[in-house]
Scaffold this active site. Structure first.
Site, PDB file in Angstrom:
ATOM      1  N   ASN A   6      -8.612 -30.441   2.605  1.00 21.99           N
ATOM      2  CA  ASN A   6      -7.963 -29.312   2.516  1.00 21.99           C
ATOM      3  C   ASN A   6      -8.612 -28.539   1.325  1.00 21.99           C
ATOM      4  OD1 ASN A   6      -5.898 -27.251   2.092  1.00 21.99           O
ATOM      5  ND2 ASN A   6      -4.235 -28.726   2.008  1.00 21.99           N
ATOM      6  N   ARG A  65      -8.309 -27.832   7.035  1.00 23.86           N
ATOM      7  CA  ARG A  65      -7.113 -26.952   7.262  1.00 23.86           C
ATOM      8  C   ARG A  65      -7.374 -25.727   6.925  1.00 23.86           C
ATOM      9  NH1 ARG A  65      -2.997 -25.757   2.647  1.00 23.86           N
ATOM     10  NH2 ARG A  65      -1.485 -24.515   4.113  1.00 23.86           N
ATOM     11  N   HIS A 155       2.773 -22.915   8.357  1.00 27.59           N
ATOM     12  CA  HIS A 155       3.240 -24.414   8.475  1.00 27.59           C
ATOM     13  C   HIS A 155       3.218 -24.946   9.988  1.00 27.59           C
ATOM     14  CE1 HIS A 155       6.114 -23.987   4.929  1.00 27.59           C
ATOM     15  NE2 HIS A 155       5.061 -24.660   4.397  1.00 27.59           N
ATOM     16  N   ARG A 216       9.696 -18.314  -4.120  1.00 28.58           N
ATOM     17  CA  ARG A 216       9.620 -17.348  -3.200  1.00 28.58           C
ATOM     18  C   ARG A 216      11.081 -16.916  -2.900  1.00 28.58           C
ATOM     19  NH1 ARG A 216       5.633 -19.986   0.565  1.00 28.58           N
ATOM     20  NH2 ARG A 216       3.777 -19.765  -0.733  1.00 28.58           N
ATOM     21  N   GLU A 335       0.382 -33.370   7.466  1.00 29.16           N
ATOM     22  CA  GLU A 335      -0.463 -32.410   8.047  1.00 29.16           C
ATOM     23  C   GLU A 335      -1.956 -32.929   8.096  1.00 29.16           C
ATOM     24  OE1 GLU A 335       1.491 -29.634   5.166  1.00 29.16           O
ATOM     25  OE2 GLU A 335       0.758 -28.268   6.615  1.00 29.16           O
TER      26      GLU A 335
END
Ligand code: ADP
Length: 347
Positions: A6, A65, A155, A216, A335
């Protein structure tokens, strides 16, 4: 062995899995990197010096990723020059992520040689099945045609992974399963899954849309952006920072970390309590609307740091969903394992 990378702009996270049973054998993070080539050299050296691998030939495949696959990538792909060109082209949609992801891929070729097999797994790919009436914004249509303005969702690897696990636990095939999956971490999104496919998700053109998150704001009246830019006399970049980094839990009560927010709320901090209430309210709004579009569901699924660990958030939501007799699962997302699983198919 399968190496999962990643690759960010300032760090590279990596995990190594056995090819046969996908058992995780090593994980690490290289921070404050000066160049991606150097970081990959470092990771290879580290794996050798710790006797995890004997030589680079022990690595069968490398899975990456990649944040944005646009409308081009609907599933994981084996990397070649065309794929790399596309990832680069899509940088305009994810300027902070795709260039760093691509540098990681190039660095692996540099260090492991041109023959190394590499796979790209996209955060957006799972959401490519969202129908256009759910993904096109009601703006002038030409903005979609000219600039690719639409909901892409993120996601995806996590929503897909926990959906597969939930189907297993239900004893059903994924393609016969309807779910609402909630990835609740620092970033947070909800996904409506019909017959195993994403048909809507809360994040949009960027990860800013949808739920309230750690820093956010999620959904707000879009006119506020212009209104506040004028009031605060700030630039577009400053406004982007406010919406992405200074809002959500952080903006409301000073901390982006739910554990801290909960301990503030326990001390009767009104803003912290309000922040938790807003967060939960907005999740319920999404569950309600996704129930309507899915018509019937097998279960709701909680995952991510908050979804997996905060019984306070889960209980508040389940107090309501229990009234509709909805089954719920808590499933640990992984993930990297999901990327390893998808990469294995290309060996
Ligand atoms: P990221 O999106 O960065 O991967 P995570 O999935 O690790 O983030 O989620 C981080 C969030 O999970 C933080 O808000 C953290 O406070 C929250 N969290 C982790 N453990 C707990 C816990 N035991 N109770 C409440 N919140 C938790």
């Amino acid at each position: 062995m399968i190496l999962v990378i990643n690759s960010g702009s300032s760090s590279i996270k990596y995990k190594l899995f056995m090819k046969s049973n996908l058992k995780e054998i090593y994980s690490g993070i290289k921070e404050e990197i000066t160049s991606h080539d150097e970081a990959i050299y470092y990771i290879l050296k580290k794996l050798k010096s710790n006797n995890i691998i004997k030589s680079k030939e022990d690595i069968d495949i490398v899975g990456h990723r990649v944040v944005h696959g646009g409308d081009y990538f609907k599933e994981a792909v084996k990397i070649d020059n065309i794929v790399m060109d596309k990832i680069s082209e899509l940088s305009s949609l994810a300027p902070l992520h795709n260039p760093a992801n691509l540098s990681g891929i190039k660095a692996v070729y540099e260090v492991f040689g041109d023959d190394i097999k590499q796979v790209a797994v996209f955060d957006t790919a799972f959401h490519q099945t969202i129908p256009s009436y759910a993904s096109i914004y009601p703006l002038p249509y030409e903005y979609y045609e000219k600039y690719g303005v639409k909901k892409y969702g993120f996601h995806g690897t996590s929503h897909h992974y926990v959906a597969k696990q939930a189907a297993k636990q239900l004893g059903k095939k994924l393609e016969d399963t309807n779910l609402i999956t909630m990835h609740l971490g620092n970033g947070a999104s909800v996904c409506a899954i019909k017959n195993g496919k994403s048909i809507d998700t809360s994040m949009g053109f960027t990860p800013l849309e949808g739920l309230m998150m750690g820093t956010r704001c999620g959904n707000i009246d879009s006119s506020l952006v212009v209104y506040l830019e004028e009031k605060l006399n700030c630039t577009n970049d400053e406004m982007t920072t406010i919406l992405n980094k200074q809002s959500g839990f952080k903006g409301l009560c000073g901390s982006s970390d739910l554990r801290e927010v909960i301990s503030l709320a326990k001390k009767d901090d009104k803003k912290a309590k309000l922040a938790i209430d807003i967060f939960i309210y907005r999740i319920k709004e999404y569950i309600g609307s996704y129930l309507m579009i899915l018509e019937d569901i097998d279960a709701i699924v909680f995952t991510g740091g908050i979804g997996e660990n905060s019984s306070l958030v889960r209980d508040e939501i389940c107090n309501t969903t229990d009234k509709f007799n909805l089954k719920h699962f808590v499933i640990h997302t992984d993930e990297e394992l999901a990327i390893a699983e998808l990469s294995k198919e290309f060996i």
